[in-house]
Structures are given as C-alpha cells and as structure tokens.
Scaffold this motif. Structure first.
Motif, mmCIF file in Angstrom:
data_model
loop_
_atom_site.group_PDB
_atom_site.id
_atom_site.type_symbol
_atom_site.label_atom_id
_atom_site.label_comp_id
_atom_site.label_asym_id
_atom_site.label_seq_id
_atom_site.Cartn_x
_atom_site.Cartn_y
_atom_site.Cartn_z
ATOM 1 N N ARG B 164 -12.250 6.881 -16.643
ATOM 2 C CA ARG B 164 -11.348 7.190 -15.528
ATOM 3 C C ARG B 164 -11.873 6.598 -14.219
ATOM 4 N NH1 ARG B 164 -12.111 12.999 -16.272
ATOM 5 N NH2 ARG B 164 -11.314 13.211 -14.157
ATOM 6 N N ALA B 165 -13.196 6.673 -14.018
ATOM 7 C CA ALA B 165 -13.781 6.075 -12.804
ATOM 8 C C ALA B 165 -13.539 4.562 -12.790
ATOM 9 C CB ALA B 165 -15.271 6.376 -12.731
ATOM 10 N N GLU B 166 -13.651 3.937 -13.943
ATOM 11 C CA GLU B 166 -13.392 2.489 -14.021
ATOM 12 C C GLU B 166 -11.943 2.173 -13.663
ATOM 13 O OE1 GLU B 166 -14.517 1.149 -17.925
ATOM 14 O OE2 GLU B 166 -16.548 1.936 -17.730
ATOM 15 N N LEU B 167 -11.038 3.005 -14.126
ATOM 16 C CA LEU B 167 -9.618 2.760 -13.860
ATOM 17 C C LEU B 167 -9.265 3.049 -12.401
ATOM 18 C CD1 LEU B 167 -8.093 4.139 -17.183
ATOM 19 C CD2 LEU B 167 -8.550 1.755 -16.558
ATOM 20 N N ILE B 168 -9.912 4.046 -11.813
ATOM 21 C CA ILE B 168 -9.728 4.305 -10.379
ATOM 22 C C ILE B 168 -10.246 3.107 -9.575
ATOM 23 C CG2 ILE B 168 -10.512 5.737 -8.429
ATOM 24 C CD1 ILE B 168 -10.590 8.108 -10.541
ATOM 25 N N ALA B 169 -11.423 2.634 -9.937
ATOM 26 C CA ALA B 169 -11.971 1.436 -9.267
ATOM 27 C C ALA B 169 -11.002 0.273 -9.433
ATOM 28 C CB ALA B 169 -13.342 1.085 -9.837
ATOM 29 N N GLY B 170 -10.420 0.154 -10.623
ATOM 30 C CA GLY B 170 -9.441 -0.905 -10.862
ATOM 31 C C GLY B 170 -8.230 -0.769 -9.947
ATOM 32 N N GLN B 171 -7.737 0.447 -9.791
ATOM 33 C CA GLN B 171 -6.570 0.630 -8.915
ATOM 34 C C GLN B 171 -6.905 0.320 -7.457
ATOM 35 O OE1 GLN B 171 -4.043 3.983 -9.524
ATOM 36 N NE2 GLN B 171 -3.624 3.399 -11.625
ATOM 37 N N LEU B 172 -8.130 0.601 -7.047
ATOM 38 C CA LEU B 172 -8.537 0.252 -5.678
ATOM 39 C C LEU B 172 -8.631 -1.264 -5.510
ATOM 40 C CD1 LEU B 172 -11.258 2.964 -4.956
ATOM 41 C CD2 LEU B 172 -8.922 2.853 -4.070
ATOM 42 N N LEU B 173 -9.222 -1.925 -6.499
ATOM 43 C CA LEU B 173 -9.282 -3.389 -6.455
ATOM 44 C C LEU B 173 -7.874 -3.976 -6.482
ATOM 45 C CD1 LEU B 173 -12.248 -3.984 -8.951
ATOM 46 C CD2 LEU B 173 -12.288 -4.337 -6.467
ATOM 47 N N GLY B 174 -7.009 -3.384 -7.285
ATOM 48 C CA GLY B 174 -5.641 -3.873 -7.383
ATOM 49 C C GLY B 174 -4.855 -3.663 -6.103
ATOM 50 N N LEU B 175 -5.112 -2.550 -5.427
ATOM 51 C CA LEU B 175 -4.451 -2.306 -4.145
ATOM 52 C C LEU B 175 -4.856 -3.377 -3.137
ATOM 53 C CD1 LEU B 175 -2.699 -0.503 -2.324
ATOM 54 C CD2 LEU B 175 -4.739 0.872 -1.843
ATOM 55 N N GLY B 176 -6.160 -3.643 -3.084
ATOM 56 C CA GLY B 176 -6.638 -4.688 -2.179
ATOM 57 C C GLY B 176 -6.066 -6.048 -2.536
ATOM 58 N N ALA B 177 -6.025 -6.330 -3.842
ATOM 59 C CA ALA B 177 -5.524 -7.636 -4.282
ATOM 60 C C ALA B 177 -4.058 -7.806 -3.909
ATOM 61 C CB ALA B 177 -5.710 -7.792 -5.791
#
Lengths: 211, 211
Positions: B164-177
């Motif tokens: 879940r932490a990995e997926l949250i990090a992914g959503q943050l990276l995706g928001l920035g992207a």
C-alpha cells in the motif's frame, strides 16, 4: 502477432515502400530494405521502451538490428527523428481502454501489469522521462496528451472530464513508476496482479465514474 | 527560512566547517568559503529539481552560484557526487507526512501542489528520471524507498502495508507527473488545489486506510 514490439504501437510503413520494382532483383532489394527497416524499427522501439532517451545510442540500435549505424541515419535521420517515428501510445491506449467504463479501473491495472510484462518495459512512462526537455521530444508529450488523456476524456461523462482524465493518466503513470521503482522484477514478484488491482483499481474507478 | 531551497532537503553542513580560525582573516575566509558552498548547494538543488539529470551542467550551476566550475569540482567532486549530496527526499517527506492518518490523503494532495509551487518543480519526480540508469543515481532510488516508501509503510496499519505504501508513493509520483505534463503553469491554472484534492484524495485515503 503477439510479440513485444507489435503491441507497442502501430507505425504505418510509409518510408521506403511503395515505388514498386519491375525487375525481380529490384523487388528482392526492396524486400531486403523493408526487412532492414523493420528490424531497425523493432530495435529502436525496444531501446526507447527499455531505457531513458539519453541512454539510447544509434550504435546500440544498429547492433541490435544487425545493420550499420549509417544505414539508420540514411533511413531515419537523427536519433530524435527515429524516436518520433517509433514511439507513440496508440497501441497501448487501444489495449488499456478496451473495457466498458464500469469495470475499466480494474482492467487498467491488469492491462498495465500485463503490458509491462510483455514489453519488458512500461508502455507510458517514457513520457515522464521527456519532462523538462525542450527539443523534439516535446512532440512526445503532445502525443501522449492526444492519444491517452484526450482520448480518455472524450469517453468520460460527468463533470470535470478533462481533469479526471488527467488524474487517471497520472495514476497509470504512477503505477508504472512505482512498479519500476519498487518491483523491478515484475508485479508478481511479491503481490499478484489481482491483489494489486484490488488495492489500486478503486481509486481509478472513482475517477472514471466521476462520483 | 521559508525559501524554495530550504524546504527541499536538510543537508548537514559538514564540509568546510568546524576547524575554527584563530585569526580574523581566517574566519573571514572561512565565512566566505561557507557562503560559496551554500550558494553552490542552492544552485545545484535548484538545477536538479527543475530538470532531468542529463540536462544539468556544472557550468550552469557555477554560473547560477556565481562561482567557477573548478571550485565546484574541488569542493564536491563529480556531478554525480554533487547530485547525491544535494538531493534527498527527507524534507519533502517531513511535510507530506505531517498529518494524522484519517486526513492524510487530502493533506498529501494539497502539500504536493504547495511544494511544487514553492519549489517551482516536483519534490519527488526526479526519482522517476533516474529509472533505468545504472550509475551512482541508483543511490537516489534506494534513498526514495527508504525516505518515502518505507517511512510511510511503518506508519500504516492493516494488511499489505508495504505494498500500500508503494502504491501511495506511486499515486504521488503520478500526481506530479500528470501536473507537469498537463498543467505546467501550476495546478491552479484550471482547477484549484481543493478541487484536485476532492478528486484525487479519496483513492489515496483508501490506500492509507487499507480498507
């Protein structure tokens, strides 16, 4: 036609085709030329899929394609020109968006994992590598917006369709980024795709539904 | 101390400090050296924040800092060494994770937008630029996992906290992207941060809650 390269994109075979040779020698030469062209396109697509632009060399692509670097330059021009010829997002978008909206969130996650496995690379993430770079690669960003985001936006109903499409695209890019970062050996290395979809699809689906 | 650079990271000022000059001339020289060092760190942090690694030059950093390129090499060594000195994710993580879990999803979105405005660049996204590159920048990925993902994972309860932490990090990276890709002029250029949070926070919150 389920190979790695074919699923990435559908590039119309324009260059080097269509003059029509009368003599069989000419026809053979043309066939050989066409084969060389396809080998270059396949090798280039593989190279640009697997690593950031700056790390890709014409020499590496040539070696992979079994041709000389000068032939690539003759056929395609610069590295930038080759990049823009072989990289687009239509084939990936075709697969990603091939589900009715009610189940699209889950389909997106499973298809992303599947595409990444088959391509041994991410089908979308290279657009992020191009961020901040002001050269011909800006074309790639325009292409992503048109082929992924805008296409998705037109299929959504409800308020803020464009913004929701941008955020869905963001979640897809983020999924690819976090898998590349944390699970370079594939999504199945720890969790299966189904578990991944259980966790990641609801947020996507909410943006799709526009609730 | 609310400047752009200070919020990015907290680099301990180790090099060039701490010997203690007896003569006032020595002290003045030391102060000047320290000022030069700080100017270099600020300029480097700005450069590496704003653009991909390959586009950053020592000469550009030197010009921005008002020092000679050779001074940077003398102080920090290679571009890679400078990169690894100035870039980490702790300060961004401090701000991103500074909310109780029940409201963390919304806090993450608003803080990301705010950080990106203040830094005039994304606080996390450069880790994505480093993907696929096998050199000293692999350190950056390890640092991201440790300072962002693992730190987040330890604060989560329930099953699959790491994933879940990995997926949250992914959503943050995706928001920035997606903001960099679609709204380069800032999140407020079309939709306000609050509307962005309305749409994007629920998916994050669901991963935080582990529902």
């Amino acid at each position: 036609m389920s190979s790695t390269e074919d699923s990435l994109t559908a590039v119309p075979a324009t260059a080097g085709a269509g003059t029509g040779g009368e003599a069989s020698g000419e026809a053979a030469a043309e066939t050989a030329a066409e084969t060389g062209r396809e080998a270059i396109v396949r090798a280039a697509r593989r190279a640009f899929t697997l690593r950031p632009y700056a790390e890709v060399t014409m020499r590496g692509i040539a070696a992979d394609a079994g041709v000389s670097p000068s032939l690539i330059v003759k056929r395609f021009g610069s590295k930038e020109a080759l990049f823009n010829t072989v990289v687009d997002f239509r084939a990936a978008a075709d697969e990603l968006f091939a589900a009715p909206r009610p189940g699209l969130g889950r389909h997106l996650v499973l298809t992303m994992v599947d595409l990444r496995d088959r391509l041994r690379g991410d089908p979308l993430l290279r657009v992020v590598f191009s961020l901040g770079i002001e050269d011909e690669r800006t074309l790639l960003r325009a292409r992503f917006r048109e082929q992924v985001t805008d296409r998705l936006a037109t299929s959504l109903t409800g308020p803020d369709a464009q913004l929701r499409a941008e955020l869905i695209a963001g979640q897809l890019l983020g999924l690819g980024a976090t898998l590349s970062l944390h699970r370079p050996d594939g999504a199945g290395s720890h969790a299966g795709p189904e578990r991944l979809a259980d966790l990641y699809a609801p947020g996507l689906q909410r943006l799709i539904d526009g609730a």
